[in-house]
Motif scaffolding. Sequence first.
Motif, mmCIF file in Angstrom:
data_model
loop_
_atom_site.group_PDB
_atom_site.id
_atom_site.type_symbol
_atom_site.label_atom_id
_atom_site.label_comp_id
_atom_site.label_asym_id
_atom_site.label_seq_id
_atom_site.Cartn_x
_atom_site.Cartn_y
_atom_site.Cartn_z
ATOM 1 N N TYR A 53 1.222 -0.882 -0.228
ATOM 2 C CA TYR A 53 -0.014 0.641 0.021
ATOM 3 C C TYR A 53 0.726 0.757 -0.047
ATOM 4 C CZ TYR A 53 -4.090 -2.935 0.973
ATOM 5 O OH TYR A 53 -4.916 -3.445 0.802
ATOM 6 N N GLY A 54 0.287 2.537 -0.849
ATOM 7 C CA GLY A 54 1.251 3.038 -0.332
ATOM 8 C C GLY A 54 2.501 3.054 -2.367
ATOM 9 N N ARG A 55 2.376 1.800 -2.361
ATOM 10 C CA ARG A 55 3.231 2.381 -3.246
ATOM 11 C C ARG A 55 2.427 2.588 -4.989
ATOM 12 N NH1 ARG A 55 8.339 1.501 -4.653
ATOM 13 N NH2 ARG A 55 8.691 1.220 -2.673
ATOM 14 N N PRO A 56 3.005 3.138 -5.833
ATOM 15 C CA PRO A 56 2.016 3.394 -6.726
ATOM 16 C C PRO A 56 1.861 2.054 -8.192
ATOM 17 C CG PRO A 56 3.035 5.403 -6.803
ATOM 18 C CD PRO A 56 3.975 4.682 -5.840
ATOM 19 N N VAL A 57 0.653 1.523 -8.317
ATOM 20 C CA VAL A 57 0.919 0.273 -9.444
ATOM 21 C C VAL A 57 0.668 0.643 -10.719
ATOM 22 C CG1 VAL A 57 -1.243 -1.250 -10.305
ATOM 23 C CG2 VAL A 57 -1.223 -0.651 -8.046
ATOM 24 N N THR A 58 2.163 0.730 -11.122
ATOM 25 C CA THR A 58 1.903 0.318 -13.145
ATOM 26 C C THR A 58 2.808 -0.587 -13.413
ATOM 27 O OG1 THR A 58 4.659 0.124 -12.224
ATOM 28 C CG2 THR A 58 3.858 2.816 -11.666
ATOM 29 N N ARG A 59 2.512 -0.203 -14.356
ATOM 30 C CA ARG A 59 2.755 -2.036 -15.148
ATOM 31 C C ARG A 59 3.755 -2.539 -14.815
ATOM 32 N NH1 ARG A 59 -1.460 -1.732 -19.310
ATOM 33 N NH2 ARG A 59 -2.814 0.314 -19.505
ATOM 34 N N GLU A 60 4.867 -1.657 -14.530
ATOM 35 C CA GLU A 60 6.471 -2.126 -14.802
ATOM 36 C C GLU A 60 6.566 -3.175 -13.615
ATOM 37 O OE1 GLU A 60 11.007 -0.465 -13.762
ATOM 38 O OE2 GLU A 60 9.483 0.856 -13.954
ATOM 39 N N ASN A 61 5.376 -2.614 -11.939
ATOM 40 C CA ASN A 61 6.000 -3.330 -11.173
ATOM 41 C C ASN A 61 5.173 -4.625 -11.085
ATOM 42 O OD1 ASN A 61 3.453 -2.306 -10.235
ATOM 43 N ND2 ASN A 61 4.426 -0.489 -8.826
ATOM 44 N N LEU A 62 4.106 -3.936 -12.071
ATOM 45 C CA LEU A 62 2.632 -5.413 -11.943
ATOM 46 C C LEU A 62 3.754 -6.608 -12.740
ATOM 47 C CD1 LEU A 62 -0.554 -3.677 -12.928
ATOM 48 C CD2 LEU A 62 0.442 -4.878 -10.398
ATOM 49 N N SER A 63 4.175 -6.153 -14.464
ATOM 50 C CA SER A 63 5.099 -7.097 -14.645
ATOM 51 C C SER A 63 6.156 -7.961 -13.621
ATOM 52 C CB SER A 63 6.137 -6.641 -15.891
ATOM 53 O OG SER A 63 6.292 -7.281 -16.912
ATOM 54 N N GLN A 64 6.584 -7.511 -13.047
ATOM 55 C CA GLN A 64 7.740 -8.124 -11.787
ATOM 56 C C GLN A 64 7.651 -8.916 -11.769
ATOM 57 O OE1 GLN A 64 9.483 -4.159 -9.589
ATOM 58 N NE2 GLN A 64 11.211 -4.436 -10.361
ATOM 59 N N VAL A 65 6.208 -8.825 -10.448
ATOM 60 C CA VAL A 65 5.053 -9.259 -9.891
ATOM 61 C C VAL A 65 4.952 -10.997 -10.663
ATOM 62 C CG1 VAL A 65 3.296 -9.916 -8.175
ATOM 63 C CG2 VAL A 65 4.780 -8.161 -7.949
ATOM 64 N N GLU A 66 3.872 -10.609 -11.652
ATOM 65 C CA GLU A 66 3.667 -11.270 -12.826
ATOM 66 C C GLU A 66 4.975 -12.656 -13.170
ATOM 67 O OE1 GLU A 66 1.422 -12.530 -16.513
ATOM 68 O OE2 GLU A 66 1.846 -10.232 -15.827
ATOM 69 N N GLN A 67 6.235 -11.519 -13.702
ATOM 70 C CA GLN A 67 7.294 -12.747 -13.874
ATOM 71 C C GLN A 67 7.885 -13.507 -12.754
ATOM 72 O OE1 GLN A 67 10.082 -10.735 -16.946
ATOM 73 N NE2 GLN A 67 8.914 -9.226 -16.331
#
Length: 281
Positions: free
Chosen positions: A186-200
């Motif tokens: 929480y508090g860390r902006p949701v971005t395509r980049e960090n979503l991709s990091q998690v997915e990978q």
Amino acid sequence: MDLAAKSALLQATLRELGSVLVAYSGGTDSAYLAYAAHQALGDKMQAVIADSASLPRAELAAALAFTAEHNIPTQILQTNELESSDYQRNDAHRCFHCKDELFTQMEQARATWGFAHIAYGMNLDDTSPGTAEFRPGQQAAANHHAVAPLVTAQLTKKEIRTLAHHAGLKLWDKPASACLASRIEYGRPVTRENLSQVEQAEAALHALGFLQVRVRHHGDLARIEIAREDLPRALSLPILEQITAAIKPLGFLYVTIDTEGYRSGSMNAVLPTSAIAPATR
């Protein structure tokens, strides 16, 4: 009621709706609801899956494979929660804003396609006052008048899995899988980049043989939750080296194993009680 009576009540409830769009995520609850609705209503139902960067590609493929296997009519809606500053902010109400976007689009689709109702896969366990999980998505559903036939039929999560098993549905014992954004602190902006990091990162752990995992994104640090029964294997030095080699190149400086193991909704533990309040649209 016994399980047969609850199943009959679910079918009766769905038939009474006349026609319905089912919010479908690919999880066991919404999949069984879509399956039951198709049994009850035939082509007067349609499963609708929201697609965005917060949905892993493997989950989307599996969800579409399930409905194709059972001839359940399905539509993909491209949702735009990542364009919303309210969602990107990633506060305690992120899930509300995501589901509000979904149900707003589903309401428009319902009117355009001529369906009478929107339904979603909330079950009886989700309504328990003793539940430890924070579920702002339920408020969004209520705001858009989405109905919950599984609750009307008084079906618990365990009972839904049993019915799915009896029906021969392969995903009857599928592990729970929340959206990728739920892994970001929480508090860390949701971005395509960090979503991709998690997915990978989670895909890499699956490839190492760990089925129930979460990679919690804390900026430079990846906090890995693994099912407790798999922790002894994960904590062996050779496997730790493989985990590190797979995850650090994705952009993390530090990789850590959470010694409490996998638990649903662990990010919510950091929220103060004052943060868990109704969101406003």
